[in-house]
Enzyme design. Structure first.
Site, mmCIF file in Angstrom:
data_model
loop_
_atom_site.group_PDB
_atom_site.id
_atom_site.type_symbol
_atom_site.label_atom_id
_atom_site.label_comp_id
_atom_site.label_asym_id
_atom_site.label_seq_id
_atom_site.Cartn_x
_atom_site.Cartn_y
_atom_site.Cartn_z
ATOM 1 N N GLU A 30 0.842 -1.207 0.000
ATOM 2 C CA GLU A 30 0.000 0.000 0.000
ATOM 3 C C GLU A 30 0.872 1.249 0.000
ATOM 4 O OE1 GLU A 30 -2.053 -0.429 3.686
ATOM 5 O OE2 GLU A 30 -3.355 -2.018 2.973
ATOM 6 N N PRO A 31 1.638 1.474 -1.053
ATOM 7 C CA PRO A 31 2.505 2.653 -1.049
ATOM 8 C C PRO A 31 1.721 3.941 -1.243
ATOM 9 C CG PRO A 31 2.624 1.540 -3.171
ATOM 10 C CD PRO A 31 1.713 0.717 -2.314
ATOM 11 N N CYS B 176 -1.386 32.577 12.510
ATOM 12 C CA CYS B 176 -1.117 33.093 13.863
ATOM 13 C C CYS B 176 -0.714 31.988 14.832
ATOM 14 C CB CYS B 176 -2.326 33.850 14.356
ATOM 15 S SG CYS B 176 -2.532 35.346 13.433
HETATM 16 N N1 LLP Z 1 -1.273 1.833 4.601
HETATM 17 C C1 LLP Z 1 -1.740 2.282 5.784
HETATM 18 C C2 LLP Z 1 -2.687 1.480 6.530
HETATM 19 C C3 LLP Z 1 -1.299 3.531 6.271
HETATM 20 O O1 LLP Z 1 -1.751 3.969 7.437
HETATM 21 C C4 LLP Z 1 -0.371 4.302 5.509
HETATM 22 C C5 LLP Z 1 0.112 5.583 6.011
HETATM 23 C C6 LLP Z 1 0.063 3.779 4.274
HETATM 24 C C7 LLP Z 1 -0.399 2.533 3.863
HETATM 25 C C8 LLP Z 1 1.005 4.530 3.377
HETATM 26 O O2 LLP Z 1 2.273 4.677 3.900
HETATM 27 P P1 LLP Z 1 3.440 5.383 3.026
HETATM 28 O O3 LLP Z 1 3.728 4.514 1.817
HETATM 29 O O4 LLP Z 1 2.911 6.704 2.591
HETATM 30 O O5 LLP Z 1 4.582 5.486 3.941
HETATM 31 N N2 LLP Z 1 1.234 12.244 7.495
HETATM 32 C C9 LLP Z 1 2.501 11.559 7.639
HETATM 33 C C10 LLP Z 1 2.419 10.148 7.123
HETATM 34 C C11 LLP Z 1 1.326 9.358 7.762
HETATM 35 C C12 LLP Z 1 1.216 7.975 7.196
HETATM 36 C C13 LLP Z 1 0.023 7.298 7.728
HETATM 37 N N3 LLP Z 1 -0.195 6.019 7.159
HETATM 38 C C14 LLP Z 1 3.594 12.360 6.946
HETATM 39 O O6 LLP Z 1 3.316 13.415 6.412
HETATM 40 O O7 LLP Z 1 4.765 11.959 6.995
#
Ligand code: LLP
Length: 380
Positions: free
Chosen positions: A262-263, A331
């Protein structure tokens, strides 16, 4: 990076002169390159790619990702509706707080599977599936208690994390599911967190999961789909890497299992920038504070996680660096994009870009201070 190549620099400045700043800008050839990395490494194996919509839910971007054969991973009913509208077929639904409405929506749309995150949620899914007489495919999100050496806020599978269930609860859910005519066991899931730059946590988690699956087999429950959550991390200012390393983690198991990835970030991060204009400069003792027209409501990552997104002044020719902060108009003292960096002092009206904002940029924005959501533009 794309924003410095060819005539893109000029294109961005022109866009910024003709339109209201700040705005998000996405470079589609870069997005396609990032998508292709996944397709090249995983495409010919038994691996399903479900894009994590939370990273960027722009409809044009979603359609490109869908047209490349990806499914979608969603974490709310609103994301679910959007990906259905955008034509995604394989959809997984995670999240610790699914409401009845969201559960019913997922059941009625017969999605690929719902990732269950607690026993009580499982009972609601079971109840509604039986009531609606619709067979629902489920997967259980396990918390394997593995550290990933990332920011605390994006670490999701340590002992007391709110996500997923322990192995004992998962066992109970799977054995109860086995007896229900309206539930179908599809997969097993874990997501360790985001910004992972090592194979080790995945290896540790996978070993635990395989042992658990062997225990389930003894009960007659055979699961051969393992969803290992998000993708490899991306350092701000860089393109994604690590696909091959992730593949090597899965390789020993590919004969017996099908995998789901799940990227989110690694697909969209490098293609996006936030374009902003310099409003004011002021000198505070020995340093400058530069106020730009983008704020933490547009990009919260520096305030929330303390990360630095590279900032480039597209207008300036000056190289003489001074000590400065770059802050927004909101702010709050937490409304900054850079602190104590050495950077050429911009002029008023200079156009800056804040890089690597394609992931968790616009999608985490708000209208705090009643500031509006920005426009999003695409370069093809
Ligand atoms: N699958 C699930 C269940 C997730 O919770 C997430 C991300 C992903 C896949 C995707 O992960 P990625 O490939 O993007 O690493 N807002 C934070 C990142 C939060 C990620 C939450 N879950 C940031 O800006 O760094």
């Amino acid at each position: 990076m794309w924003y410095l190549e060819n005539d893109n620099r000029e294109k961005i400045i022109n866009l910024a002169r003709k339109n209201k700043t700040p705005f998000y800008l996405y470079h589609i050839p870069t997005l396609q390159k990032e998508i292709d990395k996944y397709k090249n490494v995983f495409g010919s194996y038994n691996v399903d790619l479900l894009y994590a919509v939370k990273a960027n839910f722009n409809k044009a971007i979603l359609k490109i990702i869908r047209n490349n054969g990806f499914g979608a991973d969603v974490v709310s009913g609103w994301e679910l509706k959007r990906v259905i509208d955008c034509g995604f077929k394989k959809i997984s639904f995670s999240g610790v707080g699914k409401t009845d409405d969201e559960i019913i929506l997922a059941i009625k749309n017969k999605i690929y599977f719902i990732n269950i995150e607690s026993f009580e949620e499982f009972e609601r899914i079971k109840y509604f599936s039986e009531k609606l007489k619709i067979k629902t495919s489920i997967s259980v999100r396990i918390n394997p208690d593995v550290d990933i050496n990332s920011h605390n806020y994006i670490t999701t599978a340590k002992k007391y994390s709110k996500f997923g269930v322990d192995f004992k609860t998962a066992f109970e859910i799977y054995t109860t599911t086995q007896k229900s005519p309206y539930l179908d066991i599809k997969a097993i899931h874990f997501h360790l967190g985001s910004q992972i730059f090592s194979s080790k946590p995945y290896e540790i988690a996978l070993k635990k999961i395989i042992t658990f699956l062997d225990d389930l087999k003894k009960k007659g429950i055979h699961i051969n789909i393992i969803d290992i959550g998000g993708g490899w991390g991306v350092k701000e200012g860089n393109q994604s890497k690590g696909h091959k390393k992730l593949f090597n983690v899965l390789k020993p198991y590919l004969k017996n299992y099908k995998f789901i990835l799940e990227p989110g970030r690694s697909i969209v991060a490098s293609s996006g920038v936030l374009v902003t204009k310099v409003l004011y400069r002021k000198k505070v003792y020995d340093k400058y504070i530069v106020i730009v027209d983008a704020g933490m409501n547009n990009l919260i990552r520096p305030s929330l996680y303390g990360v630095y997104h590279p900032i480039i002044n597209l207008s300036s020719k000056s190289n003489k660096s001074v000590l400065l902060d770059i802050a927004g108009p909101v702010c709050e003292s937490s409304d900054f994009f850079a602190r104590n960096i050495r950077f050429p002092l911009p002029e008023r009206d200079d156009i800056l870009i804040i890089a690597s904002c394609g992931a968790y940029g616009y999608s985490m924005s708000s209208n705090y201070n009643l500031r509006p959501f920005t426009a999003e533009y695409l370069i093809y």
